[in-house]
Motif scaffolding. Structure first.
Motif, short mmCIF file in Angstrom:
data_model
loop_
_atom_site.label_atom_id
_atom_site.label_comp_id
_atom_site.label_asym_id
_atom_site.label_seq_id
_atom_site.Cartn_x
_atom_site.Cartn_y
_atom_site.Cartn_z
N UNK A 116 34.74 39.88 55.48
CA UNK A 116 35.73 40.21 56.50
C UNK A 116 37.12 39.72 56.09
N UNK A 117 37.21 38.49 55.58
CA UNK A 117 38.50 37.97 55.15
C UNK A 117 39.01 38.71 53.91
N UNK A 118 38.11 39.16 53.05
CA UNK A 118 38.53 39.98 51.91
C UNK A 118 39.18 41.27 52.38
N UNK A 119 38.56 41.91 53.37
CA UNK A 119 39.14 43.13 53.93
C UNK A 119 40.53 42.87 54.49
N UNK A 120 40.68 41.74 55.19
CA UNK A 120 41.99 41.37 55.72
C UNK A 120 43.01 41.20 54.59
N UNK A 121 42.63 40.49 53.54
CA UNK A 121 43.55 40.26 52.42
C UNK A 121 43.90 41.58 51.72
N UNK A 122 42.95 42.49 51.65
CA UNK A 122 43.20 43.78 51.02
C UNK A 122 44.23 44.61 51.79
N UNK A 123 44.48 44.24 53.06
CA UNK A 123 45.43 44.98 53.89
C UNK A 123 46.88 44.54 53.65
N UNK A 124 47.08 43.47 52.88
CA UNK A 124 48.44 43.04 52.58
C UNK A 124 49.17 44.16 51.84
#
Length: 462
Positions: free
Chosen positions: A203-211
């Motif tokens: 989930x946090x990877x997905x968030x970081x990918x949104x940068x």
């Protein structure tokens, strides 16, 4: 100038408009000129603050509260499918918008900083909002707690920066596209939505990918969960680490307690910077360093931002002093996860010299207690004595066999002095019988335990 109203949000109706996240979005929309309406379960200071901005706030949930000409209905993950206003929206064909989509729309066209992590989001977002405002940058912000008055959790500013608390609990932070993202820590929590640490990391990877391309991830170098996330991301995103670890990009050289304040020295781009954090505790100092690194990543000079951070003096429910009576200080803490509980108790121990620390703890959520009850009990062993209430259910139904006894048993096994109290109304009398001049009393938890502070003070004055 910040952009105007997002499409289809000129007449929004909020179900649960008094909630921390929902009220902030409603406030910004009202400040941008929307005809805001909504409902909440009970009257509150937040409801009054929204009315002062021109919003229509109904108390209670009923189909007739939803106007036929509403442009959309805004909901959070806490709103049940059978809510009468949600049912009425379906009948009228009114679009339903999740809170996270509404917040993402408000950030569109600006330079967003999204603050994520299992703990510390509200504090770090608040530190950024206050310090950037102190520098005259007029940020917009949406925070999960009030800074200094009801309704102060959000503001529509005229500047280009938007600072937002990014909630991982229901994966809603996947909707944002920040220029700078902060990840303070990564731990297993929100057990109704995440089954494992693997799911949390994904989930946090997905968030970081949104940068956005060219953006920056500011992430802890000290927290193992955060370090694992950094390893997983590799070179996909520009990363700036902060903390006490030797390999941190923004290295914390020292945190020196000074009563209810701390003096922090960091090494950033080869320059030593010393500044004051006006709240106690190492974890709050690290939150300030994360804010400093994020501002620097956005182009705000660190030498100017550092002293501005001292303007932050706290947010409601984050070690907030409620008052003093009979020589006893009563402080309110939102801590509800073992890591947060431990951090706040250690901060108070460092700031309080030889004072006794008494805790009134209300567990939050059956699922969290089921998974982390033992660790909560062990955290309470850091206090001199504790009162433990029944579990605050919030949005959850009871789980068979899951009660506060799980925490009480663990606390006693760790050597803690614990008193169970099942009737919240009895707490002021119980605390009055325990406390003596010079003690600190912490009301702790994410539920309505916060209401007990004034009642304890009233009882102590008698």
């Amino acid at each position: 100038m910040a952009p105007g109203l997002p499409d289809a949000m000129d007449r929004p109706h909020f179900i649960g408009i008094g909630g921390a996240g929902m009220s902030g979005i409603a406030k910004i929309l009202a400040q941008r000129g929307a005809e805001v309406a909504g409902s909440d379960a009970k009257e509150s200071a937040t409801a009054e603050a929204l009315r002062a901005l021109g919003a229509t706030v109904h108390i209670g949930h009923a189909a007739e509260h939803l106007a036929d000409d509403a442009s959309c209905v805004v909901v959070s993950s806490a709103i049940r499918a059978d809510n009468p206003e949600l049912t009425r929206a379906a009948e009228l064909g009114i679009p339903v918008v999740h809170r996270s989509d509404a917040l993402a729309a408000l950030m569109d066209g600006l330079r967003p900083i999204a603050v994520a992590g299992t703990h510390g989001k509200t504090t770090t977002t608040s530190m950024l909002a206050v310090s950037l405002s102190e520098l005259g940058l007029y940020p917009s912000y949406a925070i999960g707690g009030d800074l200094d008055a009801p309704g102060s959790n959000a503001l529509h500013g005229d500047g280009e920066i938007f600072v937002a608390e990014a909630d991982e609990s229901d994966r809603s932070f996947h909707k944002y596209a920040p220029e700078v993202a902060i990840v303070l820590n990564v731990e297993l929590d929100h057990h109704a939505n995440y089954a494992s640490m693997e799911e949390i990391h994904e989930s946090f990877e997905t968030f970081a990918d949104r940068i956005v391309p060219g953006g920056t991830l500011v992430i802890s170098a000290d927290h193992e969960g955060a370090r694992e996330l950094t390893r997983r991301l590799g070179t996909k995103v520009r990363t700036v680490t902060y903390g006490e670890a030797d390999d941190a990009d923004v290295r914390v050289l020292s945190v020196v307690p000074q009563g209810l304040r701390s003096e922090v020295t960091v090494l950033l781009d080869g320059e030593r910077i010393t500044f004051t954090v006006s709240v106690p505790g190492r974890h709050y100092a690290h939150n300030a360093v994360a804010a400093l690194a994020a501002g620097a990543a956005l182009g705000v000079p660190a030498a100017e931002l550092a002293p501005a951070l001292a303007a932050y003096t706290g947010v409601k429910r984050r070690l907030q002093l409620k008052g003093e009576a009979a020589g006893v200080q009563v402080i309110d803490s939102y801590a509800h996860h073992p890591t947060e509980m431990t951090a706040d108790l250690e901060a108070m121990r460092a700031a309080a010299d030889d004072a006794r620390i008494l805790v009134v703890f209300q567990p939050h959520l059956f699922s969290r207690t089921q998974e982390l009850g033992k660790e909560m009990g062990e955290a309470l062993a850091l206090a001199d004595a504790s009162v433990v209430l029944d579990i605050y259910p919030a949005r959850e139904d009871p789980i068979p066999g899951v009660t506060s006894e799980l925490i009480i048993d663990a606390a006693r096994a760790a050597g803690a002095d614990v008193t169970p109290v099942h009737d919240k109304a009895e707490v002021p009398e119980v605390v009055a019988g325990m406390a003596r001049g010079g003690d600190l009393v912490l009301t702790m938890g994410a539920g309505d335990v916060t209401d007990l502070g004034p009642l304890i003070l009233d009882r102590l004055m008698k």
